[in-house]
Each structure stands twice: as structure tokens, then as C-alpha cells.
Design a protein around this motif. Structure first.
Motif, mmCIF file in Angstrom:
data_model
loop_
_atom_site.group_PDB
_atom_site.id
_atom_site.type_symbol
_atom_site.label_atom_id
_atom_site.label_comp_id
_atom_site.label_asym_id
_atom_site.label_seq_id
_atom_site.Cartn_x
_atom_site.Cartn_y
_atom_site.Cartn_z
ATOM 1 N N LEU A 35 -20.185 -94.107 -151.748
ATOM 2 C CA LEU A 35 -20.067 -94.669 -153.086
ATOM 3 C C LEU A 35 -19.110 -93.850 -153.945
ATOM 4 O O LEU A 35 -18.339 -94.400 -154.743
ATOM 5 C CB LEU A 35 -21.449 -94.749 -153.744
ATOM 6 N N VAL A 36 -19.135 -92.535 -153.784
ATOM 7 C CA VAL A 36 -18.217 -91.673 -154.539
ATOM 8 C C VAL A 36 -16.778 -91.877 -154.065
ATOM 9 O O VAL A 36 -15.834 -91.774 -154.856
ATOM 10 C CB VAL A 36 -18.636 -90.197 -154.389
ATOM 11 N N CYS A 37 -16.606 -92.194 -152.773
ATOM 12 C CA CYS A 37 -15.266 -92.402 -152.229
ATOM 13 C C CYS A 37 -14.773 -93.829 -152.415
ATOM 14 O O CYS A 37 -13.731 -94.201 -151.884
ATOM 15 C CB CYS A 37 -15.244 -92.041 -150.736
ATOM 16 N N ASN A 38 -15.524 -94.622 -153.142
ATOM 17 C CA ASN A 38 -15.087 -95.977 -153.458
ATOM 18 C C ASN A 38 -13.892 -95.894 -154.406
ATOM 19 O O ASN A 38 -13.933 -95.168 -155.403
ATOM 20 C CB ASN A 38 -16.239 -96.744 -154.125
ATOM 21 N N PRO A 39 -12.798 -96.596 -154.107
ATOM 22 C CA PRO A 39 -11.608 -96.528 -154.971
ATOM 23 C C PRO A 39 -11.868 -96.874 -156.430
ATOM 24 O O PRO A 39 -11.113 -96.470 -157.309
ATOM 25 C CB PRO A 39 -10.672 -97.559 -154.323
ATOM 26 N N ASP A 144 -11.806 -101.176 -145.362
ATOM 27 C CA ASP A 144 -12.391 -102.141 -146.298
ATOM 28 C C ASP A 144 -13.899 -102.299 -146.127
ATOM 29 O O ASP A 144 -14.563 -102.837 -147.020
ATOM 30 C CB ASP A 144 -11.722 -103.506 -146.135
ATOM 31 N N HIS A 145 -14.442 -101.869 -144.988
ATOM 32 C CA HIS A 145 -15.874 -102.054 -144.710
ATOM 33 C C HIS A 145 -16.588 -100.716 -144.492
ATOM 34 O O HIS A 145 -17.518 -100.620 -143.697
ATOM 35 C CB HIS A 145 -16.062 -102.944 -143.471
ATOM 36 N N GLN A 146 -16.150 -99.707 -145.220
ATOM 37 C CA GLN A 146 -16.743 -98.380 -145.033
ATOM 38 C C GLN A 146 -18.243 -98.373 -145.328
ATOM 39 O O GLN A 146 -19.024 -97.781 -144.572
ATOM 40 C CB GLN A 146 -16.031 -97.365 -145.930
ATOM 41 N N LEU A 147 -18.647 -98.992 -146.412
ATOM 42 C CA LEU A 147 -20.062 -98.977 -146.775
ATOM 43 C C LEU A 147 -20.899 -99.713 -145.733
ATOM 44 O O LEU A 147 -21.935 -99.205 -145.295
ATOM 45 C CB LEU A 147 -20.257 -99.609 -148.152
ATOM 46 N N GLN A 148 -20.445 -100.887 -145.319
ATOM 47 C CA GLN A 148 -21.189 -101.645 -144.301
ATOM 48 C C GLN A 148 -21.251 -100.889 -142.977
ATOM 49 O O GLN A 148 -22.289 -100.867 -142.304
ATOM 50 C CB GLN A 148 -20.542 -103.023 -144.082
ATOM 51 N N LEU A 149 -20.141 -100.280 -142.588
ATOM 52 C CA LEU A 149 -20.106 -99.531 -141.329
ATOM 53 C C LEU A 149 -20.990 -98.291 -141.388
ATOM 54 O O LEU A 149 -21.647 -97.937 -140.397
ATOM 55 C CB LEU A 149 -18.665 -99.136 -140.991
ATOM 56 N N THR A 150 -21.014 -97.636 -142.537
ATOM 57 C CA THR A 150 -21.884 -96.467 -142.695
ATOM 58 C C THR A 150 -23.345 -96.862 -142.514
ATOM 59 O O THR A 150 -24.092 -96.210 -141.773
ATOM 60 C CB THR A 150 -21.693 -95.826 -144.086
ATOM 61 N N ILE A 151 -23.754 -97.943 -143.183
ATOM 62 C CA ILE A 151 -25.135 -98.411 -143.065
ATOM 63 C C ILE A 151 -25.440 -98.841 -141.634
ATOM 64 O O ILE A 151 -26.512 -98.553 -141.095
ATOM 65 C CB ILE A 151 -25.393 -99.575 -144.050
ATOM 66 N N THR A 152 -24.482 -99.503 -140.994
ATOM 67 C CA THR A 152 -24.665 -99.951 -139.612
ATOM 68 C C THR A 152 -24.876 -98.765 -138.679
ATOM 69 O O THR A 152 -25.768 -98.789 -137.813
ATOM 70 C CB THR A 152 -23.444 -100.765 -139.144
ATOM 71 N N CYS A 153 -24.076 -97.716 -138.837
ATOM 72 C CA CYS A 153 -24.223 -96.520 -137.989
ATOM 73 C C CYS A 153 -25.590 -95.870 -138.188
ATOM 74 O O CYS A 153 -26.212 -95.401 -137.231
ATOM 75 C CB CYS A 153 -23.123 -95.514 -138.309
ATOM 76 N N ILE A 154 -26.057 -95.834 -139.430
ATOM 77 C CA ILE A 154 -27.361 -95.239 -139.725
ATOM 78 C C ILE A 154 -28.476 -96.053 -139.069
ATOM 79 O O ILE A 154 -29.345 -95.493 -138.384
ATOM 80 C CB ILE A 154 -27.576 -95.148 -141.250
#
Length: 441
Positions: A35-39, A144-154
């Protein structure tokens, strides 16, 4: 309880309390990083606006569900994970045996990190020359899908940890085809407490056929995803700004050198504590699949945000590059010296003969500190963080976290060696008093 798998009495990480805190808070930290790295959120300055971060969060369950279970993202990640698993089984490599297990057997491993790395790089280069102006949709998808990918990995790491825990109770077929034999459990993960054993890892080396799940996760899906995340940040900066800053180039160069060195030297993992002692549970699954790619890429993701671009200039670029090579030299040469000594190539170096019959090296690199290789590893971490300048403490999280991790490993190793060597270990610590940093710690 059998003699092969004695009941675990000591719990790491302060037992249930510590393992529960890690299970809850480390995934939250990854989400905060994202969230902090969101542009749309500026990270300049020493303060972090919690309200600005919270405003980015979904406001209802449906939005959370869409983020966590995006079908396209899940398809991409599952293809990535199991595609690498299949490649690991079919690509050429050398066959090596691991350390001897408690039942006297040795597992066989296919070491093919070189062919795996070549295959990935060739594929990326082929795609780069195929598209116009190096516009790779795969890299753009990751960014473009960093947040979704992060949650998916978790989520995937939770699911995988549940699978290997349940799988640890499935009997192991005897090689001769007659009945079953007892699986070898981790000395740390056989407490009988479901949550703790799930967290720390109940089975030592969970395998499906010849696929060793622990070694695969150690270096493949997470480490290589880290590489692709970094490249996605380069890709984003280039297409947004028309250029790539020297700080972004340096971070990518230094981290790529580190991660490919790990993949190409995966044989060294066979003697690491992760492989020889620790079971494979949530701690390693989350660390390998989620924590490594999404926390180690923090510097590149920060520099990719518009307004955070940093130009180092040749002096600082060269100085940071030199720091990386100093750390890398200490790390690699110290490990090589220890390996050569174990293989009888450096018998002229001073050592202590222990009652167990083994020798403790007290000369060369290993006469300077007990874990001099940890110092080299930590210096490498500093070289990753310094290119981000001093606009925010966020990008220096890695060196703080890694220092605590290395100290924890050192304490674990000290307890293990004290139990194994007794008075010989006390003598060793008198000759080599510094634990990691000479004259400091």
C-alpha cells in the motif's frame, strides 16, 4: 513415540505466542509495504500517513474477495508455481545426495538451477525482441497487480503449509514395495500441538515422488518472482519516464547477482539448517513464497514510484557497487573456506578436535568471528538499500529485519553447538569470541 522421531520439547520463537504473532503480523507488513508503494501514495519524508494507507483499503467484503481471489491472478500464479515445478523435473542437472538422515539414508536431489535460470533468461530475451519498444505485457501485469499477487502468494503459502502438514501423516511407501515406513519428522516440529507443528513444519523433507517441495520452494518460485518484480519496476519506469535511473539499474543489478548466485549454487542448500534441521511448514512456505519476493523487492518498487527517482552519479554508484562486492567476497570466500576445510583441503588451518570426532575451524575467516559469512551477507543488504537515498526509512527495513534474522540464527546455532560439543564449544568461543561483527558483536 518412536526413537526415529522423538517428541519436540523446545519451541522456537517463544512457542505459540511468537509463532502466532509471526503468522498474523508478517502478512500484514507485506500488505502495508504494498500500500505504501502504491503510486498514488507518496512515501517521501520520515512520516508514514496511516490514514492515507487505510483509505486505499477495500471498504466491503466483496471488494476484499475480488482482491484475494482474482481468477486471472490465481491462474497466472498457479501456472508460474507448477510450471517451474514441472521444469525442475525435466530440465537437465546433476544428481547429488543430501546429508545423512536419522535413519541412515540420504535423499537424492536434482540440481538444475543453471538450466532453470538459462531457460527463464532466454524466454525473457525472446519476448523482449518479439514485442515493440520492449513493451512486455507480462511485466506490466506484475506491476499493475502487485496487491493481488501479494495476497495470492500469502494465501497460497497458508494452503501449502496446510497440505504438507496433513501430508506428513500419510504413510511413506517402502522402496521394496512391502508395506510402509515411518517418515522422518523435524526435530523442531513434533510437539503434538497442531498449530505450532503446522507453523514450524512437521515433516523434515516433504516429497511427492522425486519432487522435494522444500528445496523447490527455497530457491525457485519466490526468488525468481523477486527477479521478475524488479524487472517490472524497470519496465514501468522506462515506459513512464522514457529512461531508467542509475539507482534503479544498480538495485536490479546487485539483487540479480545475489539471487542468481543462490539459484546457481543451490547445492549449498543441501547442507543448510533449513534443509538439514527445519521442517517445511508455514514459516518456510510464507518466507519463500511471499516474504522474499514482496519484501526484498521493496527498493525497486519504491524507486518506480513517480517522484521517487534518484540519480546517484558515478561516485556513489561505484562506492555502493564496491560495498556489494566486499560483502559478496566475504560471504562467498568464507563459505568456500569452510567447505574446503570440511573436505580436507585446508588441513594446515588451526582447528579444535572435539570429542565427537569433528573439527572446529578457528583460523582464516573463521578465526575472525563465529559467523563471518553473516557479516558479508549483511553488507550486501546495505548495498541494496543505499541506492534509495535517505528520503524514507521504509527502504531500510531489510537491513534491520535481516540483522535480527541473522542474530536469531546465530543464537540457534550457538544452542545447537553447545548441546553437541559441550566443553569443546566453550573452548571454541574463547578462541573466537566475536559472534558476527569483529570487535562489536
Amino acid at each position: 513415540m518412536s526413537k526415529l522421531n522423538p517428541r519436540t520439547k523446545h519451541k522456537e520463537f517463544n512457542g505459540i505466542v511468537g509463532s502466532s504473532a509471526i503468522t498474523i503480523f508478517l502478512p500484514l507488513i507485506l500488505e502495508i509495504f504494498q500500500l505504501v508503494c502504491n503510486p498514488s501514495y507518496s512515501t517521501k519524508g520520515l512520516s508514514i500517513d496511516i490514514h492515507a494507507i487505510l483509505n486505499q483499503l477495500p471498504s466491503n467484503f466483496e471488494q476484499w474477495y475480488d482482491l484475494a481471489f482474482d481468477q486471472t491472478v490465481w491462474k497466472v500464479y498457479l501456472i508460474w508455481f507448477f510450471g517451474l515445478a514441472i521444469l525442475g523435473q525435466i530440465l537437465p542437472g546433476k544428481q547429488l545426495e543430501g546429508t545423512e538422515l536419522r535413519d541412515g539414508t540420504k535423499l537424492k536431489y536434482t540440481i538444475n538451477g543453471i538450466s532453470m535460470s538459462i531457460a527463464l533468461v532466454v524466454l525473457l530475451l525472446a519476448r523482449a525482441f518479439q514485442v515493440k519498444d520492449f513493451q512486455l505485457p507480462e511485466l506490466q501485469f506484475i506491476y499493475d497487480h502487485q496487491l493481488q499477487l501479494t495476497i495470492t502468494c500469502i494465501i497460497f503459502s497458508f494452503v501449502l503449509a496446510i497440505f504438507v502438514y496433513v501430508y506428513s501423516f500419510v504413510p511413506l511407501a517402502n522402496p521394496n514395495g512391502l508395506g510402509t515406513k515411518e517418515k522422518i519428522l523435524s526435530v523442531n516440529g513434533n510437539t503434538g500441538n497442531v498449530f505450532y507443528d503446522w507453523f514450524i513444519g512437521r515433516e523434515l523433507n516433504p516429497r511427492i515422488g522425486t519432487w522435494d517441495i522444500k528445496l523447490f520452494c527455497e530457491l525457485r518460485p519466490g526468488m525468481l518472482l523477486w527477479f521478475l518484480i524488479n524487472l517490472s519496476c524497470v519496465h514501468q519506469q522506462y515506459h513512464l519516464k522514457g529512461y531508467v535511473t542509475d539507482s534503479m539499474i544498480l538495485v536490479n543489478l546487485l539483487q540479480a547477482l545475489y539471487l542468481f548466485d543462490g539459484v546457481l549454487n543451490e547445492a549449498g542448500c543441501l547442507s543448510m539448517i533449513d534443509t538439514t534441521t527445519d521442517g517445511f511448514g508455514f514459516m518456510l512456505a510464507f518466507g519463500d513464497l511471499a516474504w522474499v519476493p514482496w519484501s526484498y523487492s521493496l527498493q525497486s518498487r519504491y524507486l518506480a514510484i513517480p517522484g521517487n527517482e534518484i540519480t546517484l552519479g558515478w561516485f556513489y554508484f561505484t562506492a555502493i557497487l564496491l560495498l556489494q562486492f566486499v560483502g559478496f567476497y566475504i560471504f562467498r570466500s568464507a563459505n568456500q573456506q569452510k567447505s574446503d576445510f570440511k573436505n580436507g583441503k585446508l588441513n594446515h588451518l588451526k582447528s579444535i578436535k572435539t570429542q565427537t570426532g569433528s573439527n572446529l575451524l578457528v583460523d582464516g575467516w573463521w578465526g575472525i568471528s563465529q559467523h563471518i559469512n553473516y557479516l558479508g551477507d549483511w553488507l550486501i543488504g546495505w548495498s541494496w538499500c543505499l541506492p534509495t537515498g535517505f528520503q524514507t526509512p521504509l527502504t531500510y527495513f531489510y537491513v534491520v529485519y535481516f540483522a535480527s534474522l541473522l542474530i536469531h540464527r546465530q543464537i540457534r546455532d550457538d544452542l545447537k553447538c553447545q548441546s553437541k560439543y559441550g566443553k569443546d564449544w566453550e573452548k571454541y568461543k574463547q578462541l573466537v569470541p566475536y559472534k558476527i561483527i569483529p570487535y562489536i558483536y
